[in-house]
Design an enzyme around this catalytic site. Structure first.
Site, PDB file in Angstrom:
ATOM      1  N   LYS A 170       0.830  -1.210   0.000  1.00 54.57           N
ATOM      2  CA  LYS A 170       0.000   0.000   0.000  1.00 54.57           C
ATOM      3  C   LYS A 170       0.867   1.264   0.000  1.00 54.57           C
ATOM      4  CE  LYS A 170      -2.315  -1.069   3.809  1.00 54.57           C
ATOM      5  NZ  LYS A 170      -1.675  -2.333   4.196  1.00 54.57           N
ATOM      6  N   ARG A 223      -9.793   0.523   8.957  1.00 51.08           N
ATOM      7  CA  ARG A 223      -9.333  -0.837   9.258  1.00 51.08           C
ATOM      8  C   ARG A 223     -10.426  -1.656   9.925  1.00 51.08           C
ATOM      9  NH1 ARG A 223      -3.483   0.186   9.415  1.00 51.08           N
ATOM     10  NH2 ARG A 223      -2.280  -1.688   9.796  1.00 51.08           N
ATOM     11  N   ARG A 235      11.334  -6.399   5.533  1.00 43.15           N
ATOM     12  CA  ARG A 235      11.090  -4.975   5.263  1.00 43.15           C
ATOM     13  C   ARG A 235      11.975  -4.092   6.144  1.00 43.15           C
ATOM     14  NH1 ARG A 235       5.083  -2.437   5.318  1.00 43.15           N
ATOM     15  NH2 ARG A 235       5.108  -2.881   7.553  1.00 43.15           N
ATOM     16  N   ARG A 269      10.962  -1.815  11.577  1.00 44.93           N
ATOM     17  CA  ARG A 269       9.889  -1.435  12.501  1.00 44.93           C
ATOM     18  C   ARG A 269       9.752  -2.488  13.588  1.00 44.93           C
ATOM     19  NH1 ARG A 269       4.668   0.068   8.858  1.00 44.93           N
ATOM     20  NH2 ARG A 269       3.706  -0.992  10.625  1.00 44.93           N
ATOM     21  N   ARG A 297      -0.547  -9.309  13.799  1.00 40.36           N
ATOM     22  CA  ARG A 297      -1.057  -8.291  12.866  1.00 40.36           C
ATOM     23  C   ARG A 297      -1.845  -8.942  11.730  1.00 40.36           C
ATOM     24  NH1 ARG A 297       3.906  -5.371  10.890  1.00 40.36           N
ATOM     25  NH2 ARG A 297       2.545  -3.835   9.947  1.00 40.36           N
TER      26      ARG A 297
HETATM   27  P1  AMP Z   1       0.524   0.342   9.623  1.00 34.45           P
HETATM   28  O1  AMP Z   1       1.714   1.226   9.465  1.00 34.45           O
HETATM   29  O2  AMP Z   1      -0.647   0.773   8.770  1.00 34.45           O
HETATM   30  O3  AMP Z   1       0.839  -1.121   9.482  1.00 34.45           O
HETATM   31  O4  AMP Z   1       0.026   0.553  11.139  1.00 34.45           O
HETATM   32  C1  AMP Z   1       0.853   0.235  12.239  1.00 34.45           C
HETATM   33  C2  AMP Z   1      -0.005   0.085  13.484  1.00 34.45           C
HETATM   34  O5  AMP Z   1      -0.703   1.318  13.771  1.00 34.45           O
HETATM   35  C3  AMP Z   1      -1.131  -0.953  13.394  1.00 34.45           C
HETATM   36  O6  AMP Z   1      -0.666  -2.257  13.663  1.00 34.45           O
HETATM   37  C4  AMP Z   1      -2.093  -0.450  14.459  1.00 34.45           C
HETATM   38  O7  AMP Z   1      -1.626  -0.736  15.761  1.00 34.45           O
HETATM   39  C5  AMP Z   1      -2.015   1.053  14.279  1.00 34.45           C
HETATM   40  N1  AMP Z   1      -2.991   1.542  13.282  1.00 34.45           N
HETATM   41  C6  AMP Z   1      -2.714   2.116  12.069  1.00 34.45           C
HETATM   42  N2  AMP Z   1      -3.841   2.447  11.433  1.00 34.45           N
HETATM   43  C7  AMP Z   1      -4.871   2.087  12.246  1.00 34.45           C
HETATM   44  C8  AMP Z   1      -6.291   2.150  12.134  1.00 34.45           C
HETATM   45  N3  AMP Z   1      -6.896   2.662  11.048  1.00 34.45           N
HETATM   46  N4  AMP Z   1      -7.027   1.676  13.171  1.00 34.45           N
HETATM   47  C9  AMP Z   1      -6.444   1.176  14.267  1.00 34.45           C
HETATM   48  N5  AMP Z   1      -5.114   1.067  14.428  1.00 34.45           N
HETATM   49  C10 AMP Z   1      -4.321   1.528  13.434  1.00 34.45           C
END
Ligand code: AMP
Length: 209
Positions: free
Chosen positions: A13, A88, A127, A154, A165
């Site tokens: 993404k 999400r 990654r 990360r 996740r």
């Molecule tokens: P990402 O970088 O999109 O993989 O997000 C990293 C982490 O941020 C996720 O595993 C969640 O803990 C939190 N997070 C990001 N976006 C959301 C969302 N829309 N709703 C809830 N938690 C989020």
């Protein structure tokens, strides 16, 4: 052009967003990036979000929805946006629709980037992300290929968190495929290919709007 990018963590993404931003000049809004910055700065939001993020769990809907309502009301998002990592949950998707419809906006296209689970695990494990520009590369990048910045892994890309996740994605986020399919805006893209090939499909999907 109001776009939602759907897909498991590591589906590509962010990579596809980077290209869309370069070509169309609309903002890339990533809740993950916003939350990581909040954690780094130690803001009240960051303090509340950190534990959930470290565990690979979702941050509660109310925190995210308020954050995004605010972000989407800013001037730069009026011409369009690419949402990455939001919504999400179906509650977030419904809140997004409600907020947009208040000022006559709606989602034009929800792109589901589909990648098999075993490929996702492999991608997330290797990654590495640039500390300066956020570019996602791999463990073989000694420095960021875009800006030369330092690459790091990360915390939530470590094996113990990846599993959770992906489970969270299946349970809470995958149902959004049906949500947007029902709304008539879903386009599925095979994300298990070369970045350029995926981008060609992404662009074609957007142009059909
Ligand atoms: P990402 O970088 O999109 O993989 O997000 C990293 C982490 O941020 C996720 O595993 C969640 O803990 C939190 N997070 C990001 N976006 C959301 C969302 N829309 N709703 C809830 N938690 C989020």
């Amino acid at each position: 052009m109001n776009i939602v990018l759907l897909g498991a963590p590591g589906a590509g993404k962010g990579t596809q967003s980077e290209r869309l931003v370069n070509e169309f000049g609309i903002p890339h809004i990533s809740t993950g990036d916003i939350l990581r910055a909040a954690v780094k700065e130690g803001t009240p939001l960051g303090k509340k979000a950190k534990g959930f993020m470290d565990a690979g769990e979702l941050v509660p809907d109310n925190l995210i929805i308020d954050l995004m309502k605010d972000r989407l009301s800013q001037d730069d998002a009026r011409r369009g946006f690419i949402l990455d990592g939001f919504p999400r949950t179906t509650a977030q998707a419904a809140a997004l629709d409600a907020a947009l419809s208040q000022d006559g906006r709606s989602i034009d296209c929800a792109l589901a980037i589909e990648v098999p689970a075993d490929v996702i695990v492999e991608r997330l494990s290797s990654r590495r992300v640039c500390r300066s520009c956020g570019h996602a590369g791999t463990a073989s990048d000694a420095a960021c290929p875009v800006c030369g910045g330092e690459m790091y892994q990360r915390d939530d890309d470590k094996p113990e968190t990846i599993k959770n996740r992906l489970a969270v994605y299946e349970n809470s986020t995958a149902p959004l495929i049906d949500y947007y399919s029902g709304a008539g805006v879903l386009v599925r893209v095979d994300g298990n290919r070369d970045v350029d090939q995926v981008y060609a499909d992404v662009k074609a999907a957007i142009s059909h709007d």
